[in-house]
Design an enzyme around this catalytic site. Structure first.
Site, PDB file in Angstrom:
ATOM      1  N   ASP A  32       0.813  -1.213   0.000  1.00  0.00           N
ATOM      2  CA  ASP A  32       0.000   0.000   0.000  1.00  0.00           C
ATOM      3  C   ASP A  32       0.851   1.270   0.000  1.00  0.00           C
ATOM      4  OD1 ASP A  32      -1.976  -1.791   0.162  1.00  0.00           O
ATOM      5  OD2 ASP A  32      -2.673  -1.266   2.181  1.00  0.00           O
ATOM      6  N   ASP A  36       0.453   4.198  -2.639  1.00  0.00           N
ATOM      7  CA  ASP A  36       0.079   5.555  -2.235  1.00  0.00           C
ATOM      8  C   ASP A  36       1.105   6.574  -2.710  1.00  0.00           C
ATOM      9  OD1 ASP A  36      -2.118   4.519  -1.049  1.00  0.00           O
ATOM     10  OD2 ASP A  36      -1.319   4.558   0.997  1.00  0.00           O
ATOM     11  N   LEU A  82     -33.256 -12.398 -18.527  1.00  0.00           N
ATOM     12  CA  LEU A  82     -33.015 -13.816 -18.782  1.00  0.00           C
ATOM     13  C   LEU A  82     -34.197 -14.664 -18.341  1.00  0.00           C
ATOM     14  CD1 LEU A  82     -29.387 -14.122 -17.334  1.00  0.00           C
ATOM     15  CD2 LEU A  82     -30.014 -14.467 -19.722  1.00  0.00           C
ATOM     16  N   GLU A 112     -21.404 -19.316 -17.185  1.00  0.00           N
ATOM     17  CA  GLU A 112     -20.828 -18.265 -16.330  1.00  0.00           C
ATOM     18  C   GLU A 112     -21.629 -18.201 -15.038  1.00  0.00           C
ATOM     19  OE1 GLU A 112     -21.855 -14.618 -18.433  1.00  0.00           O
ATOM     20  OE2 GLU A 112     -20.813 -15.389 -20.186  1.00  0.00           O
ATOM     21  N   LYS A 114     -24.005 -16.499 -12.356  1.00  0.00           N
ATOM     22  CA  LYS A 114     -24.988 -15.425 -12.362  1.00  0.00           C
ATOM     23  C   LYS A 114     -24.805 -14.691 -11.044  1.00  0.00           C
ATOM     24  CE  LYS A 114     -29.741 -14.325 -13.429  1.00  0.00           C
ATOM     25  NZ  LYS A 114     -30.042 -13.368 -12.367  1.00  0.00           N
ATOM     26  N   ASP A 116     -25.257 -11.980  -8.169  1.00  0.00           N
ATOM     27  CA  ASP A 116     -26.413 -11.268  -7.662  1.00  0.00           C
ATOM     28  C   ASP A 116     -26.005  -9.847  -7.307  1.00  0.00           C
ATOM     29  OD1 ASP A 116     -28.979 -10.894  -7.014  1.00  0.00           O
ATOM     30  OD2 ASP A 116     -28.895 -11.932  -5.093  1.00  0.00           O
ATOM     31  N   ARG A 135     -29.130  -0.408 -15.346  1.00  0.00           N
ATOM     32  CA  ARG A 135     -29.984  -1.039 -16.343  1.00  0.00           C
ATOM     33  C   ARG A 135     -31.346  -0.334 -16.431  1.00  0.00           C
ATOM     34  NH1 ARG A 135     -33.941  -4.913 -16.220  1.00  0.00           N
ATOM     35  NH2 ARG A 135     -34.111  -6.225 -18.075  1.00  0.00           N
ATOM     36  N   GLU A 173     -21.993  -6.862 -14.072  1.00  0.00           N
ATOM     37  CA  GLU A 173     -22.748  -6.812 -12.832  1.00  0.00           C
ATOM     38  C   GLU A 173     -21.866  -6.188 -11.751  1.00  0.00           C
ATOM     39  OE1 GLU A 173     -25.765  -8.069 -13.254  1.00  0.00           O
ATOM     40  OE2 GLU A 173     -26.577  -8.615 -11.290  1.00  0.00           O
ATOM     41  N   TYR A 225     -19.721  -9.326 -18.232  1.00  0.00           N
ATOM     42  CA  TYR A 225     -20.264 -10.537 -18.835  1.00  0.00           C
ATOM     43  C   TYR A 225     -20.779 -10.378 -20.262  1.00  0.00           C
ATOM     44  CZ  TYR A 225     -24.655  -8.684 -16.910  1.00  0.00           C
ATOM     45  OH  TYR A 225     -25.705  -7.888 -16.581  1.00  0.00           O
ATOM     46  N   LYS A 289     -25.169 -19.503 -22.222  1.00  0.00           N
ATOM     47  CA  LYS A 289     -25.411 -18.691 -23.413  1.00  0.00           C
ATOM     48  C   LYS A 289     -24.903 -19.404 -24.651  1.00  0.00           C
ATOM     49  CE  LYS A 289     -24.611 -14.464 -20.761  1.00  0.00           C
ATOM     50  NZ  LYS A 289     -23.663 -13.409 -20.434  1.00  0.00           N
ATOM     51  N   LYS A 313     -31.236 -21.288 -12.185  1.00  0.00           N
ATOM     52  CA  LYS A 313     -31.348 -20.631 -10.871  1.00  0.00           C
ATOM     53  C   LYS A 313     -31.030 -21.560  -9.703  1.00  0.00           C
ATOM     54  CE  LYS A 313     -33.420 -16.940 -10.250  1.00  0.00           C
ATOM     55  NZ  LYS A 313     -32.911 -15.595  -9.960  1.00  0.00           N
ATOM     56  N   CYS A 407     -26.308 -17.020  34.826  1.00  0.00           N
ATOM     57  CA  CYS A 407     -25.738 -17.988  33.884  1.00  0.00           C
ATOM     58  C   CYS A 407     -26.739 -19.126  33.651  1.00  0.00           C
ATOM     59  CB  CYS A 407     -24.429 -18.546  34.442  1.00  0.00           C
ATOM     60  SG  CYS A 407     -23.811 -19.947  33.501  1.00  0.00           S
ATOM     61  N   CYS A 410     -25.048 -22.467  35.376  1.00  0.00           N
ATOM     62  CA  CYS A 410     -24.837 -22.665  36.818  1.00  0.00           C
ATOM     63  C   CYS A 410     -25.581 -21.645  37.682  1.00  0.00           C
ATOM     64  CB  CYS A 410     -23.350 -22.644  37.141  1.00  0.00           C
ATOM     65  SG  CYS A 410     -22.627 -21.000  36.942  1.00  0.00           S
ATOM     66  N   CYS A 425     -19.988 -15.602  32.469  1.00  0.00           N
ATOM     67  CA  CYS A 425     -20.287 -16.255  33.728  1.00  0.00           C
ATOM     68  C   CYS A 425     -18.976 -16.242  34.508  1.00  0.00           C
ATOM     69  CB  CYS A 425     -20.752 -17.692  33.489  1.00  0.00           C
ATOM     70  SG  CYS A 425     -20.743 -18.642  35.019  1.00  0.00           S
ATOM     71  N   CYS A 430     -17.955 -23.150  36.939  1.00  0.00           N
ATOM     72  CA  CYS A 430     -19.121 -23.384  36.069  1.00  0.00           C
ATOM     73  C   CYS A 430     -18.785 -24.524  35.114  1.00  0.00           C
ATOM     74  CB  CYS A 430     -19.450 -22.120  35.273  1.00  0.00           C
ATOM     75  SG  CYS A 430     -20.764 -22.376  34.054  1.00  0.00           S
TER      76      CYS A 430
HETATM   77  S1  IVH Z   1     -26.458 -11.729 -19.500  1.00  0.00           S
HETATM   78  C1  IVH Z   1     -28.977 -11.946 -22.099  1.00  0.00           C
HETATM   79  N1  IVH Z   1     -24.807 -12.786 -17.771  1.00  0.00           N
HETATM   80  O1  IVH Z   1     -29.059 -11.268 -14.552  1.00  0.00           O
HETATM   81  C2  IVH Z   1     -28.741 -10.682 -21.473  1.00  0.00           C
HETATM   82  N2  IVH Z   1     -26.624 -11.500 -16.956  1.00  0.00           N
HETATM   83  O2  IVH Z   1     -31.816 -11.973 -15.140  1.00  0.00           O
HETATM   84  C3  IVH Z   1     -28.845 -10.738 -19.997  1.00  0.00           C
HETATM   85  N3  IVH Z   1     -26.685 -11.286 -14.513  1.00  0.00           N
HETATM   86  O3  IVH Z   1     -30.035  -8.148 -15.817  1.00  0.00           O
HETATM   87  C4  IVH Z   1     -27.598 -10.428 -19.321  1.00  0.00           C
HETATM   88  N4  IVH Z   1     -24.863 -12.447 -14.118  1.00  0.00           N
HETATM   89  O4  IVH Z   1     -28.232  -8.250 -13.990  1.00  0.00           O
HETATM   90  C5  IVH Z   1     -25.912 -12.038 -17.944  1.00  0.00           C
HETATM   91  N5  IVH Z   1     -23.258 -13.767 -16.345  1.00  0.00           N
HETATM   92  C6  IVH Z   1     -24.343 -13.007 -16.532  1.00  0.00           C
HETATM   93  C7  IVH Z   1     -25.049 -12.442 -15.452  1.00  0.00           C
HETATM   94  C8  IVH Z   1     -26.200 -11.694 -15.704  1.00  0.00           C
HETATM   95  C9  IVH Z   1     -25.845 -11.757 -13.583  1.00  0.00           C
HETATM   96  C10 IVH Z   1     -27.912 -10.516 -14.236  1.00  0.00           C
HETATM   97  C11 IVH Z   1     -28.056  -9.224 -14.977  1.00  0.00           C
HETATM   98  C12 IVH Z   1     -29.330  -9.338 -15.767  1.00  0.00           C
HETATM   99  C13 IVH Z   1     -30.058 -10.381 -15.004  1.00  0.00           C
HETATM  100  C14 IVH Z   1     -31.057 -11.087 -15.890  1.00  0.00           C
END
Ligand code: IVH
Length: 667
Positions: A32, A36, A82, A112, A114, A116, A135, A173, A225, A289, A313, A407, A410, A425, A430
């Site tokens: 670091d 810096d 999706l 890939e 997904k 969150d 988005r 994402e 992605y 995909k 999912k 406690c 005991c 305690c 104990c």
């Molecule tokens: S592709 C086909 N790839 O999932 C176009 N989306 O349910 C859709 N997401 O809005 C995007 N990981 O926020 C894609 N590897 C990934 C993803 C991904 C997360 C999210 C993204 C999208 C939502 C659709």
């Protein structure tokens, strides 16, 4: 002489490189201090030579003034969503449709994670990051450029190798790693704000800050992605797009894969699901995909969902459930650890009914109360956590929670030292405490280690050789010989006795752990009922209470005991030392005057609380369940409790009073 321009360029390259290694590759190479130093030097040079400042300079990450509102922007291409596959069958149906629409032509698939988080679009013109947007509704999003500039994993420029494309839109994402999520929530709570429900909400909240310097303090990251709109970029497939992004320093998951066989892609999805708990970020599924852009075009979309992609999912890792009650476990140091007993709920694919709570202050700060609807979070194998009360409360909330004054093991009044968050305690004797626990561990009814008595244990503790049970199995001959009063022969005997004790049956090992209220009989019953430590450890209080002779209070104690990370560690270490963690499962015949009888209890009783009656009945050999069925032998009814009474009468189940119960067991 190095020109100022050259030095500025070099510093930018060094800083970008360090950022990329740190935030994208997760493999930092500079410390670091050095980093810096570069940033300071670059800032200095840019201040002296303002004409050298460019928008992609690493010093420009937090610039601009807080915006009062986010401008609406139209995406150059709609950001699609999706369709989901929630099972292998739904995935296979998707594959079949793709096959049919492509007339049996072969196709490759990319898998890939997904992630969150929050979908964003990043536009680079001639290699420079010019606009970042959320988005939004897929067509129109919000301009959050200033905030996205603060995210270190996002390159501000595409680098200088050759001619950059005129325009390229990178999509990805933005997310908060789980650790960052925990930290942000702590800060939220400390500031008197409500905690975020999950990493996704906290990422969204962090990105939509009016002041970019707030976003800058949130440890946001990115997975890239997709490539959206572009000019001057010739790519033929999604796989090539991923490679292009990686080469231009965008964080692309190292686990993306290209498959020729759809079954192989499915196996990759399952692998992701397995590994989910080990990842430092939340994934809610895997995305599959079709790679070829030409095939993607031919497949097209239905509404918002492209036909060329599907989200496989996983079950959610957060849930909302009711906090039934807050229990307290006493650790080996005497520390009182509160835990939550919850209405069982599915989280991350498993049923959860217990979760850790930190301490009284934390519970009060988050304002968690018995009876609350609470947000529960669980990531993989990590012990579930209560994040805080849910925004909507439906039931009756209990009073502000306080640590018990005595406690639970005991009954000694508990203490809390100045400045400490934990309650303890103070009773050194104990049964929950270290030395006492060790004495119990080696004792006759437990591991029965010959020659290791109370005196020797005290000495080993005093000498710092043993602090926890597993340390006994690490003792060496030399260590014993160094102790006063040991000869070669006696030391060898002790080592041999320790070794022999490893063969003690599983029931004894369970008893030796010294779990509150688990005497040798209960330990044996649990050993017989579960057959293995792992099965017992992962059991819910309800499952534990199904063992004959074990009532709900003990069941909860047992489950709560295993929830303490310190205890989990002891068990793991003992298993590693070679102690028996399994035994034959025996279906035991219940004993007692009510052996084999099934009871349901309703209404309020005179001599018992809800818990104590269940415990009392379990002690008499009976099983207590919650619902009346044809298998119920008796309904024990106090005052009130109308609906169960009616149901019992309907099914012909005898309804008895407390006095009847006494008569039943007296003879
Ligand atoms: S592709 C086909 N790839 O999932 C176009 N989306 O349910 C859709 N997401 O809005 C995007 N990981 O926020 C894609 N590897 C990934 C993803 C991904 C997360 C999210 C993204 C999208 C939502 C659709």
């Amino acid at each position: 002489m190095v020109t100022t321009e050259a030095r500025v360029a070099e510093l930018r390259r060094l800083i970008d490189d360090a950022n990329h290694r740190y935030h994208v590759l997760d493999a930092p190479t500079v410390d670091d201090g050095e980093y810096d130093g570069w940033v300071r030097e670059l800032r200095g040079l840019e201040e002296e030579h303002p004409d050298l400042v460019t928008p992609e300079s690493p010093t420009q990450r937090v610039g601009g003034t807080p915006s009062t509102q986010f401008a609406q922007v139209e995406h150059p291409q709609p950001m699609l969503s999706l369709a989901n596959a929630r099972s292998d069958d739904e995935y296979r149906a998707w594959v079949e449709r793709v096959r049919k629409l492509l007339d049996g032509e072969p196709f490759q698939l990319v898998t890939e994670p997904k992630i969150d988080g929050l979908a964003i679009s990043l536009i680079y013109e001639r290699g420079v990051f010019v606009r970042g947007a959320t988005r939004g509704n897929g067509v129109i999003g919000e301009d959050v450029t200033a905030n996205l500039r603060t995210v270190r994993a996002i390159p501000l420029g595409l680098g200088d190798d050759g001619e950059p494309p005129a325009v390229v839109e990178v999509r990805g994402e933005v997310y908060l790693p789980l650790q960052g999520f925990a930290r942000v929530n702590e800060e939220q709570v400390a500031a008197g704000a409500k905690p975020f429900m999950n990493p996704r909400n906290s990422a969204a909240g962090s990105l939509r800050q009016k002041d970019p310097s707030v976003t800058a303090r949130r440890p946001l990251s990115l997975w890239a992605y997709a490539i959206g709109h572009s000019k001057g970029l010739e790519l033929r497939s999604h796989w090539e797009a991923l490679e292009w992004m990686r080469a231009h320093r965008f964080p692309v998951s190292p686990d993306v894969r290209l498959h020729d066989d759809p079954d192989e892609a499915l196996a990759a999805c399952h692998e992701w699901e397995q590994r989910r708990g080990e990842l430092p970020f939340d994934v809610d599924g895997a995305v599959v995909k079709v790679s070829s852009f030409d095939q993607q075009r031919r497949l097209g979309s239905v509404g918002r969902d492209p036909r060329w992609a599907v989200a496989f999912k996983f079950p959610p890792t957060t849930a909302i459930t009711t906090l039934l009650h807050i229990g307290v476990n006493v650790g080996r140091t005497g520390a009182l650890n509160p835990y939550a007993v919850l209405e069982p709920v599915m989280v991350g694919g498993v049923t959860v009914s217990l979760a850790t709570l930190h301490n009284e202050d934390d519970i009060r700060r988050k304002d968690i109360r018995e009876g609350d609807r609470v947000i529960l979070q669980r990531a993989g194998d990590v012990i579930p956590q209560v994040v805080g009360p849910a925004p909507e409360q439906t039931g009756k909330r209990g009073p502000v929670w306080s640590m018990p004054e005595r406690c639970p093991v005991c009954d000694t009044p508990v203490v809390r030292a100045e400045g400490e968050v934990r309650h303890y305690c103070p009773n050194r004797a104990c049964p929950s405490r270290g030395l006492e626990g060790l004495k119990h561990f080696v004792s006759r009814g437990a591991m029965d280690i010959d020659g290791v008595g109370e005196k020797l244990v005290a000495k080993l503790v005093q000498e710092g050789l043993v602090a926890q049970p597993q340390d006994i199995y690490k003792l060496t001959l030399e260590q014993l010989l160094d102790l006063e009063g040991f000869q070669q022969r006696s030391a060898e005997n002790v080592i041999a006795a320790i070794e022999t004790s490893k063969a003690q049956p599983f029931g004894r090992v369970l008893f030796a752990l010294g779990i509150t209220h688990v005497g040798s009989v209960t330990a044996q019953a649990l050993a017989d009922g579960f057959g293995a430590m792992d099965a017992l450890r992962s059991a819910t209080p309800e499952e534990i209470a199904e063992v004959e002779g074990v009532g709900p209070v003990i069941a909860e104690q047992v489950a709560g005991w295993f929830l303490d990370p310190e205890h989990a560690h002891i068990v793991d270490e003992l298993a590693a030392a070679g102690l028996r963690m399994e035994g034959p499962r025996r279906a035991q015949a219940p004993v007692g005057p009510l052996a084999g009888k099934t009871f349901v209890v309703t209404g309020s009783l005179d001599g018992f609380t809800r818990e104590s009656i269940a415990e009392h009945l379990a002690g008499l050999g009976a099983k207590v369940t919650n619902t009346i069925s044809a298998n119920t032998d008796y309904l024990l009814a106090g005052t009130g409790g109308g609906s169960k009474r009616a149901k019992a009468e309907e099914l012909g189940v005898p309804v008895i009073s407390e006095a009847d119960l006494e008569r039943l067991t007296a003879g």
